[in-house]
Design a protein around this motif. Structure first.
Motif, PDB file in Angstrom:
ATOM      1  N   ILE A   1      56.450  38.841  42.837  1.00 33.15           N
ATOM      2  CA  ILE A   1      55.742  39.450  43.964  1.00 33.15           C
ATOM      3  C   ILE A   1      55.427  40.901  43.619  1.00 33.15           C
ATOM      4  O   ILE A   1      56.248  41.607  43.039  1.00 33.15           O
ATOM      5  N   ASN A   2      54.230  41.324  43.999  1.00 28.42           N
ATOM      6  CA  ASN A   2      53.762  42.702  43.803  1.00 28.42           C
ATOM      7  C   ASN A   2      53.679  43.111  42.338  1.00 28.42           C
ATOM      8  O   ASN A   2      54.064  44.214  41.945  1.00 28.42           O
ATOM      9  N   ALA A   3      53.140  42.196  41.547  1.00 29.46           N
ATOM     10  CA  ALA A   3      52.707  42.518  40.190  1.00 29.46           C
ATOM     11  C   ALA A   3      51.185  42.410  40.161  1.00 29.46           C
ATOM     12  O   ALA A   3      50.570  41.804  41.045  1.00 29.46           O
ATOM     13  N   GLU A   4      50.558  43.009  39.170  1.00 26.87           N
ATOM     14  CA  GLU A   4      49.108  42.872  39.031  1.00 26.87           C
ATOM     15  C   GLU A   4      48.767  41.420  38.719  1.00 26.87           C
ATOM     16  O   GLU A   4      49.377  40.807  37.841  1.00 26.87           O
ATOM     17  N   ILE A   5      47.805  40.863  39.450  1.00 28.55           N
ATOM     18  CA  ILE A   5      47.412  39.470  39.245  1.00 28.55           C
ATOM     19  C   ILE A   5      45.895  39.379  39.128  1.00 28.55           C
ATOM     20  O   ILE A   5      45.177  40.358  39.360  1.00 28.55           O
ATOM     21  N   THR A   6      45.435  38.188  38.785  1.00 30.94           N
ATOM     22  CA  THR A   6      44.006  37.871  38.852  1.00 30.94           C
ATOM     23  C   THR A   6      43.832  36.770  39.884  1.00 30.94           C
ATOM     24  O   THR A   6      44.505  35.743  39.827  1.00 30.94           O
ATOM     25  N   CYS A   7      42.947  37.002  40.824  1.00 27.81           N
ATOM     26  CA  CYS A   7      42.678  36.014  41.870  1.00 27.81           C
ATOM     27  C   CYS A   7      41.174  35.958  42.094  1.00 27.81           C
ATOM     28  O   CYS A   7      40.538  37.002  42.301  1.00 27.81           O
ATOM     29  N   GLY A   8      40.617  34.764  42.007  1.00 33.46           N
ATOM     30  CA  GLY A   8      39.174  34.633  42.167  1.00 33.46           C
ATOM     31  C   GLY A   8      38.392  35.419  41.136  1.00 33.46           C
ATOM     32  O   GLY A   8      37.284  35.886  41.409  1.00 33.46           O
ATOM     33  N   GLY A   9      38.974  35.575  39.964  1.00 39.91           N
ATOM     34  CA  GLY A   9      38.300  36.303  38.893  1.00 39.91           C
ATOM     35  C   GLY A   9      38.379  37.808  39.002  1.00 39.91           C
ATOM     36  O   GLY A   9      37.822  38.520  38.167  1.00 39.91           O
ATOM     37  N   GLN A  10      39.078  38.323  40.013  1.00 43.19           N
ATOM     38  CA  GLN A  10      39.200  39.762  40.209  1.00 43.19           C
ATOM     39  C   GLN A  10      40.641  40.218  39.986  1.00 43.19           C
ATOM     40  O   GLN A  10      41.583  39.557  40.424  1.00 43.19           O
ATOM     41  N   THR A  11      40.790  41.345  39.327  1.00 41.37           N
ATOM     42  CA  THR A  11      42.111  41.951  39.199  1.00 41.37           C
ATOM     43  C   THR A  11      42.530  42.512  40.551  1.00 41.37           C
ATOM     44  O   THR A  11      41.759  43.216  41.205  1.00 41.37           O
ATOM     45  N   VAL A  12      43.751  42.177  40.960  1.00 43.55           N
ATOM     46  CA  VAL A  12      44.272  42.664  42.240  1.00 43.55           C
ATOM     47  C   VAL A  12      45.626  43.315  41.983  1.00 43.55           C
ATOM     48  O   VAL A  12      46.523  42.688  41.418  1.00 43.55           O
ATOM     49  N   LYS A  13      45.747  44.565  42.409  1.00 42.86           N
ATOM     50  CA  LYS A  13      47.012  45.284  42.286  1.00 42.86           C
ATOM     51  C   LYS A  13      47.607  45.481  43.674  1.00 42.86           C
ATOM     52  O   LYS A  13      46.864  45.573  44.664  1.00 42.86           O
ATOM     53  N   PRO A  14      48.925  45.565  43.768  1.00 38.53           N
ATOM     54  CA  PRO A  14      49.534  45.846  45.073  1.00 38.53           C
ATOM     55  C   PRO A  14      48.946  47.121  45.674  1.00 38.53           C
ATOM     56  O   PRO A  14      48.813  48.138  44.995  1.00 38.53           O
ATOM     57  N   GLY A  15      48.554  47.047  46.940  1.00 38.03           N
ATOM     58  CA  GLY A  15      47.986  48.207  47.609  1.00 38.03           C
ATOM     59  C   GLY A  15      46.478  48.281  47.575  1.00 38.03           C
ATOM     60  O   GLY A  15      45.885  49.100  48.289  1.00 38.03           O
ATOM     61  N   ASP A  16      45.825  47.452  46.749  1.00 41.50           N
ATOM     62  CA  ASP A  16      44.363  47.401  46.791  1.00 41.50           C
ATOM     63  C   ASP A  16      43.920  46.906  48.171  1.00 41.50           C
ATOM     64  O   ASP A  16      44.629  46.135  48.826  1.00 41.50           O
ATOM     65  N   TYR A  17      42.737  47.333  48.592  1.00 42.88           N
ATOM     66  CA  TYR A  17      42.223  46.898  49.891  1.00 42.88           C
ATOM     67  C   TYR A  17      41.476  45.577  49.722  1.00 42.88           C
ATOM     68  O   TYR A  17      40.650  45.426  48.814  1.00 42.88           O
ATOM     69  N   ILE A  18      41.790  44.635  50.600  1.00 51.41           N
ATOM     70  CA  ILE A  18      41.200  43.303  50.572  1.00 51.41           C
ATOM     71  C   ILE A  18      40.411  43.112  51.859  1.00 51.41           C
ATOM     72  O   ILE A  18      40.940  43.319  52.958  1.00 51.41           O
ATOM     73  N   VAL A  19      39.147  42.733  51.716  1.00 53.05           N
ATOM     74  CA  VAL A  19      38.288  42.527  52.882  1.00 53.05           C
ATOM     75  C   VAL A  19      37.683  41.134  52.797  1.00 53.05           C
ATOM     76  O   VAL A  19      37.171  40.730  51.747  1.00 53.05           O
ATOM     77  N   GLY A  20      37.761  40.399  53.898  1.00 49.04           N
ATOM     78  CA  GLY A  20      37.184  39.067  53.954  1.00 49.04           C
ATOM     79  C   GLY A  20      36.344  38.879  55.198  1.00 49.04           C
ATOM     80  O   GLY A  20      36.654  39.425  56.260  1.00 49.04           O
ATOM     81  N   ASP A  21      35.269  38.122  55.055  1.00 46.41           N
ATOM     82  CA  ASP A  21      34.467  37.686  56.200  1.00 46.41           C
ATOM     83  C   ASP A  21      33.806  36.365  55.815  1.00 46.41           C
ATOM     84  O   ASP A  21      34.203  35.737  54.826  1.00 46.41           O
TER      85      ASP A  21
END
Length: 383
Positions: free
Chosen positions: A312-332
């Protein structure tokens, strides 16, 4: 110069300010503006002193006033003191659009400069009715407003409100300014993922991730890396996440679910803003009834076992995007975008500008224009 002549003809009794932003040949450009009908001519404060002194001589010769603009000056406070010594009539405390996107504020800079100089001060840079009142209180004699008038639905009403704020600053109810995080979230709730992607130059959008349960989702990432069907770490992430966070999960399998109805209820009770999963979700009827925004790449009925592999809270790749803890995630309804935390304020502000521009285009189309005409597409076609 035609614009100055037109303004002078239309408003013979008004003060006309020519925003020349002269950086060289100061005398010539001041002369041109003065002869066209300007009362005040702006030169760049970062121009060489020789340019400024020649511009001053020309201003005195033709009976106009000289304003020096501090936009992009490396040390604006120091330069303001120097400009006063040179003899300019006004110093314009100007924070440019790109600087505003980075969080620079003309009002705080104005206050600092006002304590150092006695020359008359102007201010410019993203001002609205609220900040115009603050500017006057901070010592500005001239308040310059652009986009918040020209981009408004009702130009006349917007100008009237700003005029009232300048004339009666004490009557304006000053909005409380929250934290940077609060401001970022407020902006991101207003704009769309499409606006954000445009602001990021078509980057940031996750691939293959679609809304399972719709609704606007804005929050900071708690990341989860797990293995096929292992739902232990995704569920444990709920305990770690804070209210307003988004849990972002990479699971290697689209055939075995790592999230379902019970996890959704638990996340909802915790105040989680939403969940993004590259992997599978189950209990779809139940999940939809609960209403928590969930974005996923697949749905299946079967789940795996809670083995506890992953982190938990390691840098990952999701949906082809690098995601780091604390990055802002927006969905609609269009999908999900990832905004790097270190650029979140800038990109939120830029997305807001995209939103304003698209709203203007929308209004022009409603008035009968076509998109290709308004955007002058043929002008940019490659042949």
């Amino acid at each position: 110069m035609d614009a100055i002549r037109t303004m002078r003809k239309a408003f013979p009794e008004r003060t006309i300010l020519a925003d020349m932003k002269t950086v060289d040949t100061g005398a010539l450009e001041v002369e041109m503006a003065a002869k066209a009908g300007a009362d005040v001519v702006i030169v760049l404060g970062s121009a060489d002193d020789s340019t400024l002194l020649d511009a001053l001589r020309s201003a005195h010769k033709y009976g106009v006033r000289l304003m020096a603009d501090l936009i992009s000056a490396p040390d604006p406070v120091k330069r303001a003191v120097e400009l006063e010594a040179l003899g300019v009539d006004y110093v314009n405390v100007h924070v440019g659009i790109d600087q505003q996107m980075m969080g620079k504020d003309p009002i705080s800079l104005l206050r600092e400069i006002a304590h150092k100089v006695n020359v008359q001060l102007a201010v410019a840079g993203g001002l609205d009715a609220n900040s115009a009142a603050l500017a006057v209180k901070a010592g500005a004699r001239v308040v310059i407003v652009g986009g918040n008038i020209t981009h408004s639905d009702n130009v006349t009403e917007a100008a009237r409100k700003i005029r009232q704020s300048v004339d009666c600053p004490d009557a304006v109810e000053i909005r409380c300014v929250g934290t940077v995080d609060q401001e970022i979230r407020e902006i991101l709730k207003e704009v769309s993922t499409s606006n954000i992607s445009d602001a990021m130059h078509r980057k940031g959008a996750m691939k293959g991730i679609h809304p399972l349960v719709g609704g606007k989702m804005v929050g900071t990432a708690v990341t989860v890396q797990t293995f096929p069907g292992d739902w232990a770490k995704p569920v444990e992430a709920i305990d770690i996440a804070k209210e307003g966070d988004v849990i972002v999960i990479y699971n290697e399998s689209k055939d075995v679910a790592c999230w379902g109805g019970l996890a959704t209820l638990s996340a909802l009770n915790k105040g989680i803003a939403g969940v993004v999963i590259e992997g599978a979700v189950r209990d779809i009827d139940e999940v939809k009834n609960l209403g928590l925004p969930i974005y996923t790449s697949n749905t299946v009925p079967n789940a795996g076992d809670p083995k506890g592999f992953g982190e938990i809270n390691a840098e990952i790749t999701c949906g082809g995007q690098t995601v780091k803890p604390g990055d802002y995630i927006v969905g609609d309804e269009s999908g999900v975008v990832v905004i790097p935390a270190e650029r979140a304020y800038e990109l939120a502000r830029r997305a807001k500008e995209v939103y304003k521009n698209e709203k203007r285009l929308f209004d022009e189309i409603k008035r009968g224009g076509t998109l290709s005409e308004i955007m002058e597409l043929k002008k940019w076609e490659k042949h």
